[in-house]
Design an enzyme around this catalytic site. Structure first.
Site, PDB file in Angstrom:
ATOM      1  N   TYR A 275     210.661  85.636  13.333  1.00  0.00           N
ATOM      2  CA  TYR A 275     211.648  84.915  12.530  1.00  0.00           C
ATOM      3  C   TYR A 275     213.015  85.605  12.723  1.00  0.00           C
ATOM      4  CZ  TYR A 275     213.736  81.947   9.079  1.00  0.00           C
ATOM      5  OH  TYR A 275     214.523  80.989   8.476  1.00  0.00           O
ATOM      6  N   TYR A 280     211.493  76.329  17.834  1.00  0.00           N
ATOM      7  CA  TYR A 280     210.995  75.949  16.513  1.00  0.00           C
ATOM      8  C   TYR A 280     209.757  75.058  16.600  1.00  0.00           C
ATOM      9  CZ  TYR A 280     215.173  78.148  14.707  1.00  0.00           C
ATOM     10  OH  TYR A 280     216.138  79.070  14.399  1.00  0.00           O
ATOM     11  N   HIS A 281     208.670  75.703  16.968  1.00  0.00           N
ATOM     12  CA  HIS A 281     207.326  75.136  16.946  1.00  0.00           C
ATOM     13  C   HIS A 281     206.402  76.329  16.738  1.00  0.00           C
ATOM     14  CE1 HIS A 281     204.025  72.351  18.084  1.00  0.00           C
ATOM     15  NE2 HIS A 281     203.441  73.472  18.480  1.00  0.00           N
ATOM     16  N   HIS A 283     204.038  79.323  16.880  1.00  0.00           N
ATOM     17  CA  HIS A 283     203.403  80.080  17.953  1.00  0.00           C
ATOM     18  C   HIS A 283     203.210  81.515  17.488  1.00  0.00           C
ATOM     19  CE1 HIS A 283     207.767  80.385  18.487  1.00  0.00           C
ATOM     20  NE2 HIS A 283     207.586  81.539  19.114  1.00  0.00           N
ATOM     21  N   VAL A 284     202.197  82.169  18.032  1.00  0.00           N
ATOM     22  CA  VAL A 284     201.837  83.527  17.631  1.00  0.00           C
ATOM     23  C   VAL A 284     201.795  84.408  18.876  1.00  0.00           C
ATOM     24  CG1 VAL A 284     200.112  84.982  16.501  1.00  0.00           C
ATOM     25  CG2 VAL A 284     200.505  82.653  15.671  1.00  0.00           C
ATOM     26  N   HIS A 285     202.377  85.595  18.764  1.00  0.00           N
ATOM     27  CA  HIS A 285     202.456  86.538  19.882  1.00  0.00           C
ATOM     28  C   HIS A 285     201.262  87.499  19.860  1.00  0.00           C
ATOM     29  CE1 HIS A 285     206.782  85.559  20.716  1.00  0.00           C
ATOM     30  NE2 HIS A 285     206.681  85.135  19.470  1.00  0.00           N
TER      31      HIS A 285
END
Length: 354
Positions: A275, A280-281, A283-285
């Protein structure tokens, strides 16, 4: 192995089409466009990151367009254990046996900086195999891309819930970059061969694949990205109790997939959400704990376990909480925050009659 071109002892990895197309206007077709790096005309150096050993250059591919900008990021690659394993194999106690394949055997000493008793510093030239440069191309580069890669003053912004509604949300709705590249992946139109794991559920499903910054091969720099199938979620601010099954599914099945494919356990992964995000969709790292990619700092990254815990405690936590983010001086969102702050500090024009 990528195709390479050698100049002296420096090697540049040219096999960049797949990474290029991932950011090129949402199109991922390595056969549809080729990039002639010799025909790249630089305009200026955007930055020089000594920490990550990378330099982004702004310019034009004259064979494609003299109007559209392109960004070329040159990044020195890290050493891998695979490159050093021959050297390790020939070590016995405190003595290292010479071997023609050893990294140190092929070092060419260029300059002695100093020698003092037991310490010494030298500048050397290594074999091309361990002296490659990764090239990432963004074309056409938008203003937001240029701002992202440019050296500039950065500011820590404390975004309240009201700030989000009055400043950030209108900005997102107006300035959102195209997500066509992402939908191409989710709908299997592009990059299908790069998918590490997929859950096809429209509610809690996702696709796990290598991040743009990872070559998909160097285990020490493992970096995967989970792209959520569900649409309509813009960022961390939108997450609430209804999304807990989705978040827990990404956490559990993402960890399982990485363990199965790469043999890396959960306690060796740093799993988080950005953030402000790059796009802007949801997603996870999933980077390896050994790897320190840009953006892992506390003012930007929110650990997935913490996000889940916060929502379990307070379902609308991220709608109410003040969130920190770092913005560049020329970032349009930062300009809008500054304008909102100036307006708030303007003196009241109304006068009181006595």
């Amino acid at each position: 192995m990528p195709r390479t071109a050698q100049k002296g002892k420096q090697t540049v990895a040219w096999g960049v089409e797949r990474r290029v197309s991932m950011v090129k206007d949402g199109v991922n077709n390595p056969t549809s466009r080729s990039y002639d790096l010799a025909g790249f005309v630089p305009v200026r150096i955007l930055n020089n990151n000594s920490t990550h050993k990378s330099v982004p250059l702004l310019g034009h591919f004259v064979s494609l367009s003299r109007d559209d900008y392109a960004i070329i990021v040159l990044e020195k690659t890290a050493f891998t254990e695979g490159q050093l394993k021959n050297h390790k194999r020939h070590q016995t106690s405190m003595v290292t046996k010479a071997n023609s394949d050893d990294v140190t055997t092929n070092l060419s000493e260029e300059q002695t900086e100093f020698v003092n008793d037991t310490y010494g510093n030298f500048l050397c030239v290594a074999d091309p195999e361990v002296n490659q440069i990764k090239v990432t191309i963004i074309y056409p580069a938008t203003e937001r891309h240029i701002v992202k890669f440019s050296a500039q003053k950065r500011y820590l912004v404390e975004e309240t819930a009201q700030d989000y509604e009055t400043v950030t949300l209108p900005h997102i709705q107006k300035e959102q970059l195209s997500l066509e590249w992402l939908y191409n992946i989710l709908e299997h139109r592009k990059e299908k061969d790069r998918i590490v794991f997929e859950d096809p559920s429209e509610e809690i499903g996702f696709i796990l694949l290598p991040d743009l910054e990872w070559d998909g091969k160097t285990l020490e720099q493992l970096y995967l990205l989970a792209l959520v199938r569900q649409r309509g979620i813009k960022s961390l601010r939108d997450l609430n109790a209804t999304h807990l099954p989705l978040l827990k599914n990404i956490q559990t099945r993402g960890i399982e997939a990485i363990k199965t494919r790469y043999g890396i356990n959960a306690d060796q992964l740093r799993i988080y959400i950005y953030y402000q995000p790059t796009f802007y969709h949801p997603h996870v790292h999933f980077p390896y704990l050994k790897h320190d990619p840009p953006g892992i700092y506390c003012e930007k990254s929110h650990l997935l376990t913490s996000v889940i815990g916060n929502i379990e405690l307070l379902p609308d936590h991220y709608r109410k909480v003040t969130l920190s983010c770092v913005l560049g001086e020329t970032d349009k969102l930062n300009v809008k925050f500054e304008a909102a702050k100036s307006k708030l500090n303007e003196p009241d024009d109304t006068t009181t009659n006595r």
